[in-house]
Design an enzyme around this catalytic site. Sequence first.
Site, mmCIF file in Angstrom:
data_model
loop_
_atom_site.group_PDB
_atom_site.id
_atom_site.type_symbol
_atom_site.label_atom_id
_atom_site.label_comp_id
_atom_site.label_asym_id
_atom_site.label_seq_id
_atom_site.Cartn_x
_atom_site.Cartn_y
_atom_site.Cartn_z
ATOM 1 N N GLU A 195 -56.835 26.132 99.499
ATOM 2 C CA GLU A 195 -56.994 24.846 100.191
ATOM 3 C C GLU A 195 -55.657 24.256 100.641
ATOM 4 O OE1 GLU A 195 -58.473 25.575 97.324
ATOM 5 O OE2 GLU A 195 -60.630 25.165 97.473
ATOM 6 N N LYS A 212 -72.369 14.528 97.308
ATOM 7 C CA LYS A 212 -73.341 15.569 97.613
ATOM 8 C C LYS A 212 -74.710 14.997 97.997
ATOM 9 C CE LYS A 212 -75.124 19.854 95.757
ATOM 10 N NZ LYS A 212 -74.950 20.932 94.802
ATOM 11 N N PHE A 245 -68.996 17.722 86.292
ATOM 12 C CA PHE A 245 -68.384 19.002 86.615
ATOM 13 C C PHE A 245 -67.752 18.940 88.013
ATOM 14 C CE2 PHE A 245 -68.813 23.316 88.498
ATOM 15 C CZ PHE A 245 -67.809 23.916 87.744
ATOM 16 N N GLN A 246 -66.508 19.350 88.092
ATOM 17 C CA GLN A 246 -65.736 19.364 89.342
ATOM 18 C C GLN A 246 -65.640 17.991 89.991
ATOM 19 O OE1 GLN A 246 -66.999 22.761 91.769
ATOM 20 N NE2 GLN A 246 -65.436 23.939 90.689
ATOM 21 N N MET A 272 -31.144 27.921 99.736
ATOM 22 C CA MET A 272 -30.608 26.577 99.920
ATOM 23 C C MET A 272 -30.115 26.013 98.593
ATOM 24 S SD MET A 272 -29.717 24.332 101.959
ATOM 25 C CE MET A 272 -30.471 24.127 103.571
#
Lengths: 581, 163
Positions: free
Chosen positions: A71, A183, A133-134, A491
């Site tokens: 993602e 949802k 959950f999640q 760097m």
Amino acid sequence: MLVTSSPEVEKSATDEKMVAPQILTGAEIFLESLVREGVDTIFGYPGGALISLYDYLFKEKRLRHLLVTHEQGGTHAADGYARATGKPGVVLVTSGPGATNTVTGIATAYMDSIPMVVFTGQVPSHMIGNDAFQEADILGITRPITKHSYLATNVEELADIIHKSFHIATTGRPGPVLIDLPKDMLASKTAYFPAVEIDLRGYKPTVKGSFKQVRNAAKFLQGAKKPVVYVGGGAILSDAAAEVTEFARKLNAPVTTTLLGLGAFPETDDLSLGMLGMHGTWYANKAVDECDLLIAVGARFDDRVTGNLEKFSPHSKKMQIDIDPSCIGKNVPVDLPIVGDIKSVLEELNPVLEKCESDAWLQQIAQWKKEHPLRYSKSNDVLKPQQVIEELSKVTEGNAIIASDVGQHQMWIAQWYKFTQPRSHLSSGGLGTMGFGVPAALGAQVACPDRTVVGIVGDGGFQMTSMEIATAVRYNIPVKFIILNNGYLGMVRQWQELFFEKRYSNTHLNPSNPDFKKLAESYGAWAMQVKTLDELQDAFEKMMTITDRPVVLDVIVDQQEKVYPMIPANGSFENIMEAEE
Amino acid sequence: MKHTINLLVENNVGSLLRIAGMFSGRGFNIDSISVGSSEEEGLSRMTIVTHGDDEIIEQINKQLNKCINVVKVFDLTGEAFVHRELALIKVQATPTERSEIMQIAEVFRAKIIDLSPTALTVEATGTEDKINAIISMLQPFGLKEVSRTGRIALKREFQGVTV
Ligand SMILES: Cc1ncc(C[n+]2csc(CCOP(=O)(O)OP(=O)(O)O)c2C)c(N)n1
Ligand SMILES: [Mg+2]
């Protein structure tokens, strides 16, 4: 303000007036609204909270969804898409971990004012707050890094929220907007009314500069003998490259750009000074140090540009044009501010401009360019990273889209690639996000299939998002990647060499770097390792012929090379370090 | 310098969080913040008291204006405005101390709104100075609990005639 829409959509909208409104689910309204916004590409990744929406996507023909590999990569890809086109990047991810994985990408876009709309799945409304959950409080997590955000609990408001979000993301000073989609809302149904009047009482960005201020500006600019135009990312965001160019030429003033401003003025022009700031050219920094008039155009006097504020451009009167009032006079006092969109302000200002008597100044600058050019020493034993960029600039005639990652290579790109067009240099300037380069290049190539797009990355940053090569292979995207492989977090190594007595603490990568050629090939990309100039030229030639999959060039370069000039952090022009002759 | 900023904001938690988050994220000070409904449905009025030098105050005003759910920002400082704070002060009070506390309350035009065998609760409204003063006066009796609203303010309608 009425949401813009394509003629076909307009037509279907009027057709719909005659029939009863359609009853649609939240998921369907989501898709309708996106189509209405002109979205053609979504970068996304499915999961439980979005599985029903993905079922609709399966059948959707009007826009395409690209399955990314992580993602974070999705957000950077959407960001690259947005930077290359000016259109908002669109991201769709599931709840919880899907949402939290977008944080770095959102923050990157926020810092550079990139328009982006991020949709996150969320657990059903009645479970929010239950540690379901999640579940993650993604609105809370991202509030400081979004321009705005919404929780869309009510399906009746969904279309309105989506159109508002696109409006907010793309107007004023652009930025990312996040919409959380529970949802149950996506599954519930309502009558869909497509025409939406956007009413945001608290949001009315100033676009046109005040007439009086523009007149004042024309007067203010008169009489300068040593003007410098200092152009930032705002000029690109405003699509004002042509206006900036006209402004500088009419005024007869040299132009320096920030990292994000590169491409707003052709670097092939005699008036170009290249980049300024910490790793800017000697002559750009010298000119800013000595000028009597500094005109900031969509630039915010960032610390990487100014160094020590007290010693920054001490002799100049300053004018600043910016769409965001909070950027004006924030770090450096400004004598003449104009709040407005760069393009529209310059359209007003250019016709009333008078040429400055700056010929002597331009001669002086030409002299400085001769005496203090950007330089590096070539070697017969090893490729120099600057050489690779110079070659690429030649091969592509400065017309490619170049996405960079963060590190030394990023500065070499800014110095050595001669950008001639806006929206061609994509780089994480504000946040400095390693891992940006690979997915951003991918997103730009998706947006611009006809342009050559090259992601130039370090061996460190490449490995933060290299899995997006899988995405490029999945969709036959012929994006090119060049790894400037110096075996170090270069760097950081440079700072350790210069400021920490060569104690290379945790910056050596070589013992554990993979064989990048094999890695790329295992994904199905075309890959080559390059060690010499001949091989490099050969590789460039071959990579241009590949049109059906990504290319990865592992270019082994000098490990010791440093980025010069350099003004150390918080220093000023008197502290500038140059490369040896 | 102290500044009193009056805001009209969209009436939702998001507004408060965005504004408070902006203050903490940018290192601005909040001396007090109070919020409740306004004259208009859907909008809340918020009063923030903050302090800082002129540049910081200018940034605070600009950043507030940038918040999408902020509809209006008025910095009242420099204008004539009325402001009040409400405090509920629960003081320990034995029956013999009650009358003395009631006298103090009277001087400050405060009210006794709750009473128990061991304590009483005083309701005071006024400027912060006045609230500070009554709290100091009640301190010796033993403060059990104090709850203050922070300043709420409105611009004075008639600004007076300058001669
Ligand atoms: C996500 C992230 N972590 C750490 C840093 C700090 N950082 C800046 S440049 C750099 C080194 C980058 O190394 P590499 O990708 O090999 O590029 P090089 O400098 O060698 O060209 C690091 C660690 C960063 N900018 N971003
Ligand atoms: Mg490296």
